[in-house]
Design an enzyme around this catalytic site. Structure first.
Site, PDB file in Angstrom:
ATOM      1  N   LEU A  76       0.821  -1.217   0.000  1.00 28.32           N
ATOM      2  CA  LEU A  76       0.000   0.000   0.000  1.00 28.32           C
ATOM      3  C   LEU A  76       0.851   1.261   0.000  1.00 28.32           C
ATOM      4  O   LEU A  76       2.016   1.240   0.424  1.00 28.32           O
ATOM      5  CB  LEU A  76      -0.879   0.017   1.250  1.00 28.32           C
ATOM      6  CG  LEU A  76      -1.991  -1.036   1.363  1.00 28.32           C
ATOM      7  CD1 LEU A  76      -2.641  -0.942   2.742  1.00 28.32           C
ATOM      8  CD2 LEU A  76      -3.018  -0.875   0.253  1.00 28.32           C
ATOM      9  N   GLY A 123       2.388   4.300   1.528  1.00 27.56           N
ATOM     10  CA  GLY A 123       2.735   4.553   2.926  1.00 27.56           C
ATOM     11  C   GLY A 123       3.232   3.331   3.671  1.00 27.56           C
ATOM     12  O   GLY A 123       3.557   3.413   4.864  1.00 27.56           O
ATOM     13  N   GLY A 128       5.984   1.827   3.228  1.00 28.22           N
ATOM     14  CA  GLY A 128       7.436   1.893   3.432  1.00 28.22           C
ATOM     15  C   GLY A 128       8.252   1.338   2.267  1.00 28.22           C
ATOM     16  O   GLY A 128       9.443   1.063   2.428  1.00 28.22           O
ATOM     17  N   ASN A 177       1.373   0.426 -16.498  1.00 23.70           N
ATOM     18  CA  ASN A 177       2.465   0.904 -15.641  1.00 23.70           C
ATOM     19  C   ASN A 177       3.355  -0.269 -15.199  1.00 23.70           C
ATOM     20  O   ASN A 177       4.576  -0.252 -15.355  1.00 23.70           O
ATOM     21  CB  ASN A 177       1.839   1.605 -14.421  1.00 23.70           C
ATOM     22  CG  ASN A 177       2.855   2.274 -13.517  1.00 23.70           C
ATOM     23  OD1 ASN A 177       3.885   2.738 -13.961  1.00 23.70           O
ATOM     24  ND2 ASN A 177       2.554   2.315 -12.223  1.00 23.70           N
ATOM     25  N   SER A 217       1.782  -1.721  -7.275  1.00 27.09           N
ATOM     26  CA  SER A 217       1.487  -2.919  -8.094  1.00 27.09           C
ATOM     27  C   SER A 217       0.359  -3.738  -7.453  1.00 27.09           C
ATOM     28  O   SER A 217       0.608  -4.840  -6.951  1.00 27.09           O
ATOM     29  CB  SER A 217       2.738  -3.753  -8.340  1.00 27.09           C
ATOM     30  OG  SER A 217       3.575  -3.869  -7.207  1.00 27.09           O
TER      31      SER A 217
END
Ligand SMILES: Nc1ncnc2c1ncn2[C@@H]1O[C@H](COP(=O)(O)OS(=O)(=O)O)[C@@H](OP(=O)(O)O)[C@H]1O
Ligand SMILES: Nc1ncnc2c1ncn2[C@@H]1O[C@H](COP(=O)(O)OP(=O)(O)O)[C@@H](O)[C@H]1O
Length: 203
Positions: A33, A35, A37, A82, A106
């Site tokens: 997700l 955020g 890291g 993408n 992704s």
């Protein structure tokens, strides 16, 4: 849809390049997700590899959307394209002998699997940043979750757009007792995997 095209062989191949670099080309694909890291881990990993004399290159989703993928948005078909493009670029970097670190949300399993299929043998290493939406949303360094919750960004991953977690990734990184390990500790885990699989040497 080009026709009449032919493959041009090169006199120096992947084997020679890998020997020169004393490492094996591969793709470390970091998914998760916004955020979670991903970029921070990519940077720690790249830095740690550099100190060990290993050559890596980061392909970061956000950065690539400023150039190579600037024509793409966040609709499902744009995300598919993408990932396809970045998969192809990552394959080229791995062929150059580098440890290519791809860091993108992704969100679709099928697309990540398609990137894996592009690569030979076990040289696609999928790293899943399994951080809770709660943690990612609390971090919200760019304020995007706040905008998504307010309905100002539509189709935000994890809020009103899907994220399909990996079923068979090589490395899963997650919170332990509600705490996220440091990015350096996570990078060390990835390095240990690369070391064990022989990517950090050429013999
Ligand atoms: N709708 C929506 N959903 C998710 N993310 C969004 C969106 N709009 C903008 N952003 C910003 O774009 C970054 C993700 O780009 P990616 O190329 O990694 O996305 S994807 O793999 O095509 O889904 C992502 O960066 P990270 O936070 O580093 O993941 C966001 O900064
Ligand atoms: N292991 C970690 N521990 C604590 N905070 C972290 C960690 N990794 C990243 N962060 C912080 O979380 C936020 C999101 O990290 P980032 O790498 O930008 O995520 P992503 O690339 O997945 O969007 C940043 O503010 C970053 O400093």
């Amino acid at each position: 849809m080009s026709t009449n095209i032919f493959w041009q062989e090169s006199p120096i191949g992947k084997t020679e390049r890998q020997k020169l670099l004393n490492q094996k080309g591969c793709v470390v694909w970091i998914t998760g997700l916004s955020g979670s890291g991903k970029s921070t881990l990519a940077c720690s990993l790249s830095r740690e590899l550099y100190t060990r004399g290993k050559l890596s290159y980061i392909l970061d989703g956000d950065n690539l959307r400023h150039g190579l993928n600037k024509d793409l948005g966040f609709k499902a078909e744009d995300r598919v394209e993408n990932i396809r493009r970045v998969g192809e670029v990552a394959k080229l970097f791995a062929d150059a002998g580098l440890i290519c670190i791809a860091s993108l949300i992704s969100p679709y399993r099928k697309d990540r699997d398609a990137c894996r299929e592009m690569m030979q043998g076990s040289s696609f290493i999928e790293v899943y940043m399994n951080m809770s939406l709660q943690l990612c949303e609390a971090r919200d360094p760019k304020g995007l979750y706040k905008l998504a919750r307010a309905g100002k960004i539509k189709g935000f991953t994890g809020i009103d757009d899907p994220y399909e977690s990996p079923l068979n990734c090589e490395i899963e990184l997650k919170e332990k007792e509600g705490e996220c390990p440091s990015s350096v500790a996570m990078a060390e885990e990835v390095i240990a995997y690369l070391e064990a699989k022989g990517f950090l040497q050429n013999q």
